[in-house]
Design a protein around this motif. Structure first.
Motif, PDB file in Angstrom:
ATOM      1  N   MET A  56      40.817  15.904 -12.276  1.00 25.08           N
ATOM      2  CA  MET A  56      40.831  16.902 -11.201  1.00 25.08           C
ATOM      3  C   MET A  56      42.276  17.242 -10.866  1.00 25.08           C
ATOM      4  SD  MET A  56      39.268  16.619  -7.369  1.00 25.08           S
ATOM      5  CE  MET A  56      39.352  17.989  -6.223  1.00 25.08           C
ATOM      6  N   PRO A  57      42.737  18.420 -11.226  1.00 18.97           N
ATOM      7  CA  PRO A  57      44.129  18.785 -10.919  1.00 18.97           C
ATOM      8  C   PRO A  57      44.294  19.183  -9.454  1.00 18.97           C
ATOM      9  CG  PRO A  57      43.031  20.586 -12.049  1.00 18.97           C
ATOM     10  CD  PRO A  57      42.056  19.437 -12.041  1.00 18.97           C
ATOM     11  N   ALA A  58      45.522  19.066  -8.951  1.00 20.96           N
ATOM     12  CA  ALA A  58      45.818  19.545  -7.609  1.00 20.96           C
ATOM     13  C   ALA A  58      45.458  21.020  -7.505  1.00 20.96           C
ATOM     14  CB  ALA A  58      47.288  19.333  -7.285  1.00 20.96           C
ATOM     15  N   GLY A  59      44.978  21.423  -6.346  1.00 24.28           N
ATOM     16  CA  GLY A  59      44.548  22.798  -6.128  1.00 24.28           C
ATOM     17  C   GLY A  59      43.069  23.009  -6.345  1.00 24.28           C
ATOM     18  N   SER A  60      42.380  22.018  -6.874  1.00 23.87           N
ATOM     19  CA  SER A  60      40.938  22.141  -7.110  1.00 23.87           C
ATOM     20  C   SER A  60      40.171  22.052  -5.791  1.00 23.87           C
ATOM     21  CB  SER A  60      40.452  21.028  -8.044  1.00 23.87           C
ATOM     22  OG  SER A  60      41.110  21.070  -9.279  1.00 23.87           O
ATOM     23  N   THR A  61      39.025  22.712  -5.753  1.00 24.19           N
ATOM     24  CA  THR A  61      38.142  22.572  -4.607  1.00 24.19           C
ATOM     25  C   THR A  61      37.192  21.407  -4.845  1.00 24.19           C
ATOM     26  OG1 THR A  61      36.549  24.143  -5.533  1.00 24.19           O
ATOM     27  CG2 THR A  61      38.252  25.021  -4.051  1.00 24.19           C
ATOM     28  N   TRP A  62      36.663  20.874  -3.773  1.00 16.59           N
ATOM     29  CA  TRP A  62      35.719  19.759  -3.866  1.00 16.59           C
ATOM     30  C   TRP A  62      34.881  19.709  -2.596  1.00 16.59           C
ATOM     31  CZ3 TRP A  62      35.579  15.541  -0.484  1.00 16.59           C
ATOM     32  CH2 TRP A  62      36.633  15.481   0.448  1.00 16.59           C
ATOM     33  N   GLY A  63      33.748  19.054  -2.690  1.00 16.78           N
ATOM     34  CA  GLY A  63      33.004  18.675  -1.513  1.00 16.78           C
ATOM     35  C   GLY A  63      32.086  19.706  -0.904  1.00 16.78           C
ATOM     36  N   ARG A  64      30.807  19.695  -1.308  1.00 19.11           N
ATOM     37  CA  ARG A  64      29.804  20.430  -0.535  1.00 19.11           C
ATOM     38  C   ARG A  64      29.518  19.662   0.750  1.00 19.11           C
ATOM     39  NH1 ARG A  64      24.706  20.936  -4.229  1.00 19.11           N
ATOM     40  NH2 ARG A  64      24.974  18.679  -4.004  1.00 19.11           N
ATOM     41  N   ALA A  65      28.976  20.373   1.740  1.00 22.76           N
ATOM     42  CA  ALA A  65      28.686  19.728   3.026  1.00 22.76           C
ATOM     43  C   ALA A  65      27.808  18.503   2.834  1.00 22.76           C
ATOM     44  CB  ALA A  65      28.008  20.730   3.958  1.00 22.76           C
ATOM     45  N   TRP A  66      28.268  17.388   3.390  1.00 18.63           N
ATOM     46  CA  TRP A  66      27.569  16.116   3.472  1.00 18.63           C
ATOM     47  C   TRP A  66      27.506  15.357   2.152  1.00 18.63           C
ATOM     48  CZ3 TRP A  66      27.934  15.423   8.280  1.00 18.63           C
ATOM     49  CH2 TRP A  66      27.663  16.448   9.193  1.00 18.63           C
ATOM     50  N   ASP A  67      28.140  15.883   1.076  1.00 17.35           N
ATOM     51  CA  ASP A  67      28.229  15.124  -0.170  1.00 17.35           C
ATOM     52  C   ASP A  67      29.321  14.064  -0.062  1.00 17.35           C
ATOM     53  OD1 ASP A  67      26.204  16.516  -1.349  1.00 17.35           O
ATOM     54  OD2 ASP A  67      27.457  17.590  -2.793  1.00 17.35           O
ATOM     55  N   THR A  68      29.334  13.168  -1.032  1.00 23.68           N
ATOM     56  CA  THR A  68      30.390  12.167  -1.160  1.00 23.68           C
ATOM     57  C   THR A  68      31.083  12.376  -2.498  1.00 23.68           C
ATOM     58  OG1 THR A  68      29.177  10.538   0.144  1.00 23.68           O
ATOM     59  CG2 THR A  68      30.924   9.706  -1.285  1.00 23.68           C
ATOM     60  N   THR A  69      32.394  12.374  -2.478  1.00 17.91           N
ATOM     61  CA  THR A  69      33.171  12.449  -3.710  1.00 17.91           C
ATOM     62  C   THR A  69      33.998  11.178  -3.836  1.00 17.91           C
ATOM     63  OG1 THR A  69      33.303  14.859  -3.600  1.00 17.91           O
ATOM     64  CG2 THR A  69      34.901  13.729  -5.015  1.00 17.91           C
ATOM     65  N   TRP A  70      33.836  10.492  -4.957  1.00 20.60           N
ATOM     66  CA  TRP A  70      34.679   9.343  -5.268  1.00 20.60           C
ATOM     67  C   TRP A  70      35.879   9.821  -6.074  1.00 20.60           C
ATOM     68  CZ3 TRP A  70      34.600   4.225  -3.916  1.00 20.60           C
ATOM     69  CH2 TRP A  70      33.496   3.810  -3.158  1.00 20.60           C
ATOM     70  N   PHE A  71      37.077   9.577  -5.559  1.00 16.98           N
ATOM     71  CA  PHE A  71      38.313   9.916  -6.258  1.00 16.98           C
ATOM     72  C   PHE A  71      38.920   8.639  -6.856  1.00 16.98           C
ATOM     73  CE2 PHE A  71      38.158  13.302  -2.994  1.00 16.98           C
ATOM     74  CZ  PHE A  71      38.224  14.420  -3.828  1.00 16.98           C
ATOM     75  N   ARG A  72      39.449   8.753  -8.052  1.00 13.89           N
ATOM     76  CA  ARG A  72      40.222   7.668  -8.667  1.00 13.89           C
ATOM     77  C   ARG A  72      41.663   8.130  -8.820  1.00 13.89           C
ATOM     78  NH1 ARG A  72      38.309   6.228 -14.384  1.00 13.89           N
ATOM     79  NH2 ARG A  72      39.575   8.067 -14.888  1.00 13.89           N
ATOM     80  N   ILE A  73      42.593   7.340  -8.259  1.00 15.59           N
ATOM     81  CA  ILE A  73      44.022   7.641  -8.348  1.00 15.59           C
ATOM     82  C   ILE A  73      44.653   6.624  -9.295  1.00 15.59           C
ATOM     83  CG2 ILE A  73      46.197   7.800  -7.085  1.00 15.59           C
ATOM     84  CD1 ILE A  73      44.565   8.323  -4.546  1.00 15.59           C
ATOM     85  N   THR A  74      45.340   7.117 -10.294  1.00 16.63           N
ATOM     86  CA  THR A  74      46.021   6.234 -11.237  1.00 16.63           C
ATOM     87  C   THR A  74      47.423   6.743 -11.500  1.00 16.63           C
ATOM     88  OG1 THR A  74      45.041   7.455 -13.087  1.00 16.63           O
ATOM     89  CG2 THR A  74      43.912   5.438 -12.388  1.00 16.63           C
ATOM     90  N   GLY A  75      48.288   5.848 -11.958  1.00 15.88           N
ATOM     91  CA  GLY A  75      49.670   6.213 -12.281  1.00 15.88           C
ATOM     92  C   GLY A  75      50.546   4.981 -12.316  1.00 15.88           C
ATOM     93  N   GLU A  76      51.830   5.216 -12.159  1.00 14.71           N
ATOM     94  CA  GLU A  76      52.822   4.142 -12.268  1.00 14.71           C
ATOM     95  C   GLU A  76      53.931   4.386 -11.268  1.00 14.71           C
ATOM     96  OE1 GLU A  76      55.842   3.404 -15.730  1.00 14.71           O
ATOM     97  OE2 GLU A  76      53.913   2.494 -16.297  1.00 14.71           O
ATOM     98  N   VAL A  77      54.436   3.309 -10.654  1.00  9.93           N
ATOM     99  CA  VAL A  77      55.560   3.430  -9.728  1.00  9.93           C
ATOM    100  C   VAL A  77      56.816   3.749 -10.531  1.00  9.93           C
ATOM    101  CG1 VAL A  77      57.011   2.235  -8.054  1.00  9.93           C
ATOM    102  CG2 VAL A  77      54.529   1.822  -8.088  1.00  9.93           C
ATOM    103  N   PRO A  78      57.498   4.859 -10.225  1.00  9.82           N
ATOM    104  CA  PRO A  78      58.712   5.194 -10.976  1.00  9.82           C
ATOM    105  C   PRO A  78      59.760   4.091 -10.865  1.00  9.82           C
ATOM    106  CG  PRO A  78      57.973   7.069  -9.684  1.00  9.82           C
ATOM    107  CD  PRO A  78      57.154   5.888  -9.236  1.00  9.82           C
ATOM    108  N   ALA A  79      60.535   3.919 -11.927  1.00  5.27           N
ATOM    109  CA  ALA A  79      61.602   2.909 -11.927  1.00  5.27           C
ATOM    110  C   ALA A  79      62.612   3.182 -10.825  1.00  5.27           C
ATOM    111  CB  ALA A  79      62.286   2.883 -13.290  1.00  5.27           C
ATOM    112  N   ALA A  80      62.805   4.460 -10.488  1.00  3.82           N
ATOM    113  CA  ALA A  80      63.782   4.832  -9.464  1.00  3.82           C
ATOM    114  C   ALA A  80      63.390   4.338  -8.075  1.00  3.82           C
ATOM    115  CB  ALA A  80      63.968   6.345  -9.449  1.00  3.82           C
ATOM    116  N   PHE A  81      62.120   3.928  -7.902  1.00  6.56           N
ATOM    117  CA  PHE A  81      61.649   3.469  -6.589  1.00  6.56           C
ATOM    118  C   PHE A  81      61.906   1.971  -6.373  1.00  6.56           C
ATOM    119  CE2 PHE A  81      58.079   6.878  -5.881  1.00  6.56           C
ATOM    120  CZ  PHE A  81      59.044   7.867  -6.021  1.00  6.56           C
ATOM    121  N   ALA A  82      62.535   1.312  -7.328  1.00  5.76           N
ATOM    122  CA  ALA A  82      62.738  -0.136  -7.236  1.00  5.76           C
ATOM    123  C   ALA A  82      63.460  -0.498  -5.940  1.00  5.76           C
ATOM    124  CB  ALA A  82      63.529  -0.633  -8.446  1.00  5.76           C
ATOM    125  N   GLY A  83      62.917  -1.538  -5.268  1.00  7.98           N
ATOM    126  CA  GLY A  83      63.509  -2.014  -4.027  1.00  7.98           C
ATOM    127  C   GLY A  83      63.076  -1.256  -2.789  1.00  7.98           C
TER     128      GLY A  83
END
Length: 1012
Positions: A56-83
């Motif tokens: 699901m890319p950013a900008g997508s629509t989701w969610g009819r009234a009273w439905d439930t949407t399960w989102f999965r977020i995945t990725g990696e912490v950038p090396a620049a964020f160390a500390g």
């Protein structure tokens, strides 16, 4: 100088909102998002995490009234964020101005452990407090696409309030899901600036403190490079240190901020969604407690804790740990926050007994105070009930919503109808969703009515209704105002700590006597009639099931179904929530309530039949037809004399008073030895004569049983309000009726607009009460239907039944307080009476009524009116549409005592049966002392509980006769069955009968425990 001050405020406000606040989350790094959509009811967490996901890319629509949407977020912490502290910012399409009224989510780790809620005012997810760089990121969001029903232009009719009628349109558009660096120094600068500029705006233009603050803010912003905010935030903060550390005045107001989230157990969402709102908010609050040692959070409603225990045990486990640590505080002591005028007195007691039992069994605590910030007025019976159940204090806020009159106190003693008093506090901040803004804090100090003798007030602090509760931003503001010149002192602590201090400050507070009438939301006495009808019927069936079950247990060894009755009580108590029973929820909620009430009735009828069968009484499909008087039995559970027999569990042979119905010329007559009722050719009652007194209740030339239809379009809150201007537009439905004689009854059929009504008028078995059965095919929109009866009495007051007693209303409007009470409520009856003669108006399900003073020539009379039906369009666009049934009674020659007895009989109809004649288990020799409950003790010991009350407002002496084998000692308890120290109970014993002699003060409620 003033112009320069305004320029500074303008500069600070813009920089704060457009530059500083957005810089809290820096270096956004997009993450991958996938979704799985669940139509209909939610699925378990384990299934949601294991589901198949699609990108699901950013900008997508989701969610009819009273439905439930399960989102999965995945990725990696950038090396620049160390500390650095890393957080995810996830904007699912939120509107920050609508927390609690739109999409919400609960974040989980891959193992199903809850993290915190995601909502418009908390769009962040913690990843790590100190990143190494390269860590994998995986989170799941259970997101509810709740439709926005209360928008910027509220109260428009909507079909989105029921899953059966909602659209298939996707409602939300995903904006971003990014891993970000959390800039702590920027966060602190934001709240330094925010608190100071808001404080400055509350100080006088000539205040030296204001000038110093604004000068410091100017200097601080001069040190902040808007192209390098994170790098220069510390320098900006340094310029503010002096003005932030200047201490508060010794006399400064002290504001107790209690972490809180007022979560309506149903309203613009169904009950099943509230379970998830509670889980989301509780998860966030436990996380916040772990992060801040000073924070204290309080949550009411045992039902909401029970939902967590049953539906979200992983959240409940964390809550239970926090309760044990004294940080997550159960408050209120009730099953839910109920409507505070419509439930019966026994229901209020059970709200407390079931609530306190849950808190005691699950957490080992009992609540010291009642917490009802949002109910729509408060019965004058409540002080006795609260004190009698062991409460020390009471909190509400709703009376600040009054349309006309400003309530004169914030901390005071509230005195009930019986003289009981309880310490009460209204937060002067006028909100139960405080954000601790500068304006709110200043308002609390400015408005506090007791400021001359006290310094303490309370602020429930947090976004409610699924908005996420207290936020770290609120805590940051509160910490800065802990000891700040020009500001009240803010401290986070428990409600009990606040009330202990407030009561110590006010050893002799002012007293407010009687009910707390809300000058708003008067339509809630009438809206959604079937919900109110279901509640009334359920209350009565529960009382009957407990009574016959107790009698059968004592006399026949019946195994009382404690678990099932407890479940049914809890179900009824839930449906008494202050947006369900008043009729102010979406269509889904009320449709479900009607279904639940039908199932409650089915189960209780089965319990009653089983208990009676154990006593030798058969209710199975028994009808009076074809049986002789010697065979017929009437089963009476009413605690008053019925057909000459005492009440509180008795079956007897029927002996109704003889009655006649006939046609006399163009009129119809209903007559007994007590009354003569005349009805004209349009179905109007033109005469109602008490034959013993020779007194006609109907003024000459007037008509009772007159239907009146009003335009009903309130200023704002459709389902909630009836505004006074409705009285200016009235249509009398006084012609075109078809009237006929049908056996012992007169029938009336009338059509109006798109609706019609069929009535059946007949005399009750007592020969005194005119009963009017109404079947309405209701199809109106924005109309208010009344049933009017002119009454030929001179009265300054109308008296109405409330829980365990009565309250009175003036029929004149001398003051603005009286004028504002143009619509009010009763339990089962109201009465207009002059010395020696009165007329009582009885109902089986309709609480609303009004009484207007009428002057015609030299005669003053009263116009008494039942409120029958309304037709608001928000939040349920088809409120009350369809078939509605209700029974009214008119008792001529009435007083408080006879009105009470007649209304009990109307609401407790006898049942036809065959079998044994059963004598009563408990009777009162004084009819003013009414038995309100006979039941087995909550502790399942087999002991019997008998509750009774003085019903007429005078001192009363009575003998209570208890006729059951195996009874032992008799003692008094409090209302929730705990032993109390009191004068010994005077008893006499005669074989298997025990007689207890009692002296009761006006409206006193007494609970007796009979050991076995």
């Amino acid at each position: 100088m003033h112009e320069n001050q305004q320029l500074t405020i303008g500069r600070v406000t813009r920089v704060l909102e457009e530059r500083l606040r957005p810089a809290i989350h820096a270096q956004p790094h997009p993450l991958e998002l996938a979704r799985h959509t669940v139509g209909g009811e939610p699925i378990p967490v384990s299934e949601g995490i294991a589901a198949s996901f699609e990108p699901m890319p950013a900008g997508s629509t989701w969610g009819r009234a009273w439905d439930t949407t399960w989102f999965r977020i995945t990725g990696e912490v950038p090396a620049a964020f160390a500390g650095r502290r890393v957080e995810i910012v996830a904007d699912l399409g939120f509107d920050v101005n609508m927390p609690g009224f739109q999409a919400e989510g609960l974040v989980y780790r891959p193992d199903g452990a809850p993290v915190r809620s995601l909502n418009p005012r908390a769009q962040w997810i913690p990843v790590t407090p100190e990143a190494r760089g390269g860590e994998s990121i995986e989170f799941y969001i259970e997101a509810a696409s709740n439709p926005v029903l209360l928008d910027y232009h509220p109260f428009l009719p909507t079909e989105q309030g029921d899953s059966a009628t909602a659209t298939d349109e996707e409602l939300y558009r995903l904006r971003r899901v990014d891993a970000c660096v959390f800039e702590e120094e920027v966060f602190e600068l934001v709240h330094d600036v925010e608190v100071l500029v808001q404080l400055a705006q509350q100080l006088g233009a000539d205040s030296a403190r204001r000038s110093r603050i604004l000068r410091a803010l100017d200097k601080a912003l001069d040190r902040v490079d808007l192209q390098d905010i994170a790098g220069t935030a510390a320098a900006g903060r340094a310029e503010l240190r002096e003005v932030l550390t200047s201490p508060a005045e010794p006399s400064a107001h002290r504001l107790t901020a209690v972490g809180h989230a007022h979560i309506d157990s149903a309203w613009l969402w169904p009950l099943r969604e509230t379970v998830r709102k509670v889980a989301r908010t509780s998860s966030s609050m436990v996380t916040l407690l772990e992060e801040d040692d000073e924070f204290v959070y309080a949550m009411s409603s045992a039902q909401q804790y029970d939902w967590l225990k049953r539906e979200r045990p992983e959240v409940f486990a964390r809550v239970k740990e926090a309760v044990a640590a004294g940080r997550f505080v159960p408050i209120g002591g009730m099953w839910v926050e109920p409507d505070a005028v419509l439930p019966s007195g026994e229901s209020f007691i059970r709200q407390i007994s079931y609530g306190q039992r849950f808190f005691r069994e699950e957490f080992g605590v009992e609540c010291r105070g009642a917490w009802l910030p949002d109910s729509f007025g408060y019965s004058g019976s409540l002080p006795q009930i609260l004190v009698g159940a062991g409460f020390d204090w009471f909190l509400t806020q709703k009376i600040s919503w009054n349309q006309v009159n400003r309530f004169p106190h914030h901390s005071f003693l509230w005195e009930g109808i019986d003289g009981s008093r309880i310490f009460t506090h209204f937060p002067p901040m006028d909100t139960y969703n405080a954000q601790l803004s500068g304006e709110e804090v200043a308002r609390a100090a400015r408005q506090f009515k007791e400021k001359a003798v006290a310094t303490s007030s309370l602020a429930p602090t947090g976004w409610g209704d699924g908005g996420g509760g207290t936020t770290r931003e609120m805590l940051a503001r509160g910490k800065r105002m802990a000891d700040l010149e020009g500001s009240p002192r803010v401290v986070f602590e428990s409600p009990d700590a606040f009330f202990d201090r407030a009561m110590a400050e006010l050893p002799d507070p002012a007293v407010w006597r009687g009910e707390l009438y809300l000058e708003l939301h008067r339509g809630t006495f009438t809206t959604q009639h079937k919900t109110k009808q279901g509640n009334r019927r359920s209350e009565q069936l529960l009382a009957e099931a407990e009574l016959w079950g107790a009698v059968a247990a004592v006399r026949a060894g019946y195994a009382f179904p404690h678990d099932e009755v407890d479940d049914l009580w809890r179900e009824v108590l839930l449906l008494q929530f202050h947006d369900i029973l008043p009729g102010t929820s979406i269509a889904w909620v009320h449709r479900e309530a009607e279904e639940r009430y039908a199932e409650i009735a089915r189960r209780l009828e089965a319990i009653i039949a089983d208990a009676l069968a154990a006593l030798g009484v058969d209710l199975d499909d028994v009808s009076a037809a074809g049986r002789s008087d010697a065979q017929r039995t009437l089963v009476n559970s009413a605690p008053v004399t019925w057909n000459g027999a005492p009440g509180a569990a008795v079956s007897l042979r029927p002996t109704p008073v003889p009655r006649a119905a006939r046609r006399e010329g163009d009129r119809f007559v209903l007559e007994s030895e007590h009354v003569k009722i005349e009805i004209d050719g349009n179905g109007h009652v033109v005469s109602a004569v008490d034959l013993a007194l020779g007194r006609d209740a109907v003024p000459p030339g007037e008509r009772g049983n007159l239907l009146q239809l009003h335009q009903d379009f309130p200023n704002m809150w459709d389902a909630w309000d009836v505004d006074a201007h409705y009285l200016d537009m009235r249509q009398d439905l006084d012609s075109g009726a078809v009237v006929d004689l049908d056996g012992a009854a007169v029938t009336v059929a009338t059509s109006f607009g798109e609706s019609s009504i069929r009535q059946r008028l007949f005399l009750a078995d007592d020969g005194r009460t005119l009963l009017i059965d109404n079947t309405v095919e209701w199809a109106e929109t924005e109309k208010f239907l009344k049933l009017a009866f002119p009454v030929d009495v001179f009265a300054d007051h109308a008296v109405a039944e409330t829980q365990f007693g009565v309250h009175s209303r003036t029929t004149h409007t001398n003051t603005s307080w009286e004028d504002a009470r143009f619509e009010t409520q009763a339990q089962r009856w109201f009465l207009v009476e002059e010395p020696g003669f009165g007329v009582a108006f009885l109902n089986d399900s309709s609480h609303g009524f009004d009484v207007q003073r009428v002057k015609q020539g030299d005669r003053v009379s009263q116009l008494a009116r039942f409120s029958m039906l309304r037709a608001p369009r928000f939040p349920d666009p088809r409120t009350d549409r369809g078939t509605q049934t209700m029974r009214f009674g008119v008792l001529v020659g009435a007083d408080v005592g006879s009105a009470t007895e007649a209304a009990i009989r109307l609401n407790t109809p006898a049942r036809h049966a065959t079998g044994a004649v059963v004598s009563p288990l408990a009777t009162s020799t004084n009819p003013a002392v009414v038995i309100s409950a006979v039941k087995l003790a909550d502790d399942r010991s087999g002991d019997v509980i008998v509750r009774l009350y003085e019903s007429r407002g005078g001192r009363a002496r009575t003998e209570v006769r208890l006729d059951a084998p195996g009874l032992g000692t008799i003692s008094r308890t409090d209302l929730i069955e705990r032993p109390v120290e009191a004068e010994s109970v005077a008893t006499t014993v005669d074989e298997e009968t025990i007689t207890v002699t009692l002296e009761l003060r006006p409206f006193e409620v007494v609970t007796l425990r009979l050991s076995r």
